[in-house]
Design a protein around this motif. Sequence first.
Motif, short mmCIF file in Angstrom:
data_model
loop_
_atom_site.label_atom_id
_atom_site.label_comp_id
_atom_site.label_asym_id
_atom_site.label_seq_id
_atom_site.Cartn_x
_atom_site.Cartn_y
_atom_site.Cartn_z
N SER A 1 45.76 41.91 32.03
CA SER A 1 46.07 43.09 32.84
C SER A 1 46.02 42.68 34.30
O SER A 1 44.94 42.49 34.87
CB SER A 1 45.07 44.22 32.57
OG SER A 1 45.35 45.33 33.38
N LEU A 2 47.18 42.52 34.93
CA LEU A 2 47.24 42.01 36.30
C LEU A 2 46.76 43.05 37.30
O LEU A 2 46.96 44.26 37.10
CB LEU A 2 48.66 41.58 36.64
CG LEU A 2 49.22 40.38 35.88
CD1 LEU A 2 50.67 40.14 36.25
CD2 LEU A 2 48.39 39.13 36.16
N PRO A 3 46.17 42.60 38.40
CA PRO A 3 45.78 43.53 39.47
C PRO A 3 47.01 44.25 40.03
O PRO A 3 48.15 43.78 39.91
CB PRO A 3 45.14 42.62 40.52
CG PRO A 3 44.73 41.38 39.78
CD PRO A 3 45.75 41.22 38.69
N VAL B 1 43.18 38.98 43.48
CA VAL B 1 44.01 37.85 43.08
C VAL B 1 43.81 37.63 41.58
O VAL B 1 42.66 37.61 41.12
CB VAL B 1 43.64 36.59 43.86
CG1 VAL B 1 44.48 35.41 43.39
CG2 VAL B 1 43.82 36.81 45.34
N PRO B 2 44.89 37.46 40.80
CA PRO B 2 44.72 37.19 39.37
C PRO B 2 43.89 35.92 39.16
O PRO B 2 44.10 34.90 39.82
CB PRO B 2 46.15 37.01 38.87
CG PRO B 2 47.00 37.71 39.86
CD PRO B 2 46.31 37.54 41.17
N SER B 3 42.93 35.99 38.24
CA SER B 3 42.08 34.83 37.95
C SER B 3 41.52 34.98 36.55
O SER B 3 41.73 35.99 35.87
CB SER B 3 40.94 34.75 38.97
OG SER B 3 40.04 35.84 38.80
N PHE B 4 40.79 33.95 36.13
CA PHE B 4 40.16 33.98 34.82
C PHE B 4 38.74 34.54 34.89
O PHE B 4 38.01 34.51 33.90
CB PHE B 4 40.14 32.56 34.21
CG PHE B 4 41.49 32.09 33.78
CD1 PHE B 4 42.02 32.45 32.55
CD2 PHE B 4 42.25 31.28 34.61
CE1 PHE B 4 43.27 32.02 32.15
CE2 PHE B 4 43.50 30.84 34.22
CZ PHE B 4 44.02 31.21 32.99
N GLU B 5 38.36 35.05 36.06
CA GLU B 5 37.07 35.71 36.19
C GLU B 5 37.12 37.06 35.47
O GLU B 5 38.19 37.59 35.16
CB GLU B 5 36.75 35.93 37.68
CG GLU B 5 36.69 34.67 38.51
CD GLU B 5 35.53 33.78 38.10
OE1 GLU B 5 34.50 34.32 37.63
OE2 GLU B 5 35.67 32.55 38.22
N PRO B 6 35.96 37.64 35.15
CA PRO B 6 35.95 38.99 34.54
C PRO B 6 36.73 39.98 35.41
O PRO B 6 36.61 39.99 36.63
CB PRO B 6 34.45 39.34 34.49
CG PRO B 6 33.77 38.00 34.44
CD PRO B 6 34.61 37.07 35.28
N ASP B 7 37.57 40.76 34.75
CA ASP B 7 38.45 41.74 35.42
C ASP B 7 39.46 41.07 36.35
O ASP B 7 40.05 41.73 37.22
CB ASP B 7 37.63 42.75 36.24
CG ASP B 7 36.67 43.55 35.38
OD1 ASP B 7 37.05 43.84 34.21
OD2 ASP B 7 35.57 43.85 35.85
N GLY B 8 39.69 39.76 36.18
CA GLY B 8 40.68 39.06 37.01
C GLY B 8 42.10 39.17 36.48
O GLY B 8 43.06 38.75 37.15
#
Length: 698
Positions: A577-579, A661-668
């Motif tokens: 789910s992208l920001p 910024v899209p990332s592999f962090e939680p909620d990223g």
Amino acid sequence: MVVPEAHRQRRPTGAPPALPKTIGLTGKLWVAAVLVVVVSGTIWLHFTTGPLDRIDAVFIRAVTSVRTPWLDSFARGLNWLGSRWGLPTLGLVAVALAAAFGRWRHLVVFLISLAVLEIIAPLLYELAARARPFSVTAIADWEGFSSPSLPVAALTAVLVGMIYMDVVAGRPRWYAKLATAAVVVAVALLRTYLGIEHPSDHLFGLILGVAIPVALFRAFVPNDAFPVTYGRRAKPAHLDVGGRRGEAIARALQEQLGFTILEMKLVGLEGSGGSTPLKLRVADEHGVERSVFAKLYAKNHVRSDRWYKLGRTMLYGRLEDETPFKTVRRFVEYEDYTLRLLGEYGFATPTPLGIVEITPEREYLIAMEFFEGSEEIGDVEIDSRVIDEGLQMIRRMWDVGLAHRDIKPANLMVQDGHLRLIDVFFVQVRPSPWRQAVDLGNMMLVLALRSDAQTVYAKALAYFTPEELSEAFAATRGVASPTQLRNFMKRDGRDLLEQFRAAAPPRPRVRIQRWSFRRVGLILLTLLVVIAAGAFSLSLFFPSRGLVATPVCDTNRTMILMAQAVPSATRLPCVQSLPLGWSLSAATIVRGRANFELMVTGGDGGPGSIRLQLGPSAPTVDMTLTRTCPTAGEDPGTTILEVEGGCVTYRSSLPAGLEPVPSFEPDGGLSFVPRSQLVTFIDRDEDLILCGAGAPCS
């Protein structure tokens, strides 16, 4: 005397014409195959791939069961050569051969067929979104989804195009088709052996690669109008009047004009470039034999006229009315009208005998009187009477407001010492003064070729003023004179045009170039169309690109394809789910590598604010899955994420501290899909194996 109508016939309602024009039964079958097999099959694959995958798996297992190390290496080498070098080289050879033999119409249709294929095939590719074969290990490179096979479609289209551009119809073309079929089948078996495509993918590609070129070549450059020949090159305007066309002409002439053809032959080919001229020996309804001159017009003549006038407009501007005819019927109607008009004015032109319909709106024949015993003016000696008649002819046209527009030796006949005028198709009512002046200049040049400039000029003073003669030779140059007349003047050696100009009062030469917004627009539009068609066509020589749909975290086909690309990876990166403001820019998957790129479309400052800060550069965030990790760089925007059996490289070009910024962090917004989830899905839904980690295949 009233001519009896007993032998005249009309075609009954619903009856086919004498010479129907179609793409042929096989052409219709190939087009039907596109709809019935390819399109319907692609729609089926869009909803479910399981049934067709299982059917294909039977053939794939049979072919791959004979794998050996040496055969694997040989097959990889052939595939690499064909994909990277063979297809582009073959395409360039096809273009070069067509250009070398001057088959420009064939070449244009060939490029258009490739462009059409380039438009249709990717649409079907995206709709099918089919993964690579299951239950078998791929041992060669591949790119993107598999159906339809773009390499097979492109190879087939190029080979079929070469057949229709370079191979003579008949037995040679039949052998070439068999050879093409053998090559395509061999390539299909090769790619099946390598485990990179399904047999049905090849079938879909084969049908597309055959149907589109065949339909376009048969529709726009049919062999009877544009035959492939070697040796002395015939003009495209001269149609073959033997076989079915000859029978159709004979039947139509009998039914519509009451003439029975006793003999038919081509005449005056050298001077004719816009029709097929014929001399017919016929017997009328009373059994009286006579000679008839006829001109056969077909749809390709309309196209040629259209392109000829478009070319003149781009090269020289609007020197005169360059409005093209829209139908063949208008061609013959206009020539019949001009024959009757000139006859009413007393010009020595053939008497029209009627119009014959061969195929409605496609082929017509106009019949007229044949000047028996006449010879082309370029083949006879002329006297002062013929010179006078030629000059009087032009003077009369000026007086009644006409212009012939095609004065050349082939259109001036001498019969019993008198001048006769033929081929009145280009006659124009109320022409421009420039065109009338050119008619005078061309007539005097033709007459001077058979005598001398001084004699013709002295005779012309009896009908035209010195100023009118000066204007004629100021206007007559280059494109103003027909090609045949220019060729005659070159062979003659005398500079007749300069001799006439020296005798007439001095006058600046009339400018031929006419610039306008329309001319500039046509040139730019033509260049744009040519470049676009060339770009589409040439891009098909490199058919595989690997573009896929969004890799959403699910058991979708993009994720399955990613698992096939890097079969050793136990976890696969995906979009959860992208920001807000972020979207997918592009995703490509090839064997050994999967990449998807994200770009920002809005931010805290409103739509497009971040984009403006960064400029119109490439996507701002991208992820790449590979088997092994690259050497760590010094770029602070690059992050290496190791997964079991693979490596994810994360790159961002956004300034530090800019969120979100899209990332592999939680909620990223980015996450991973376990490969085992996809293996279970394929096993349950298709009863096949997703080869790789957790599901080994031989």
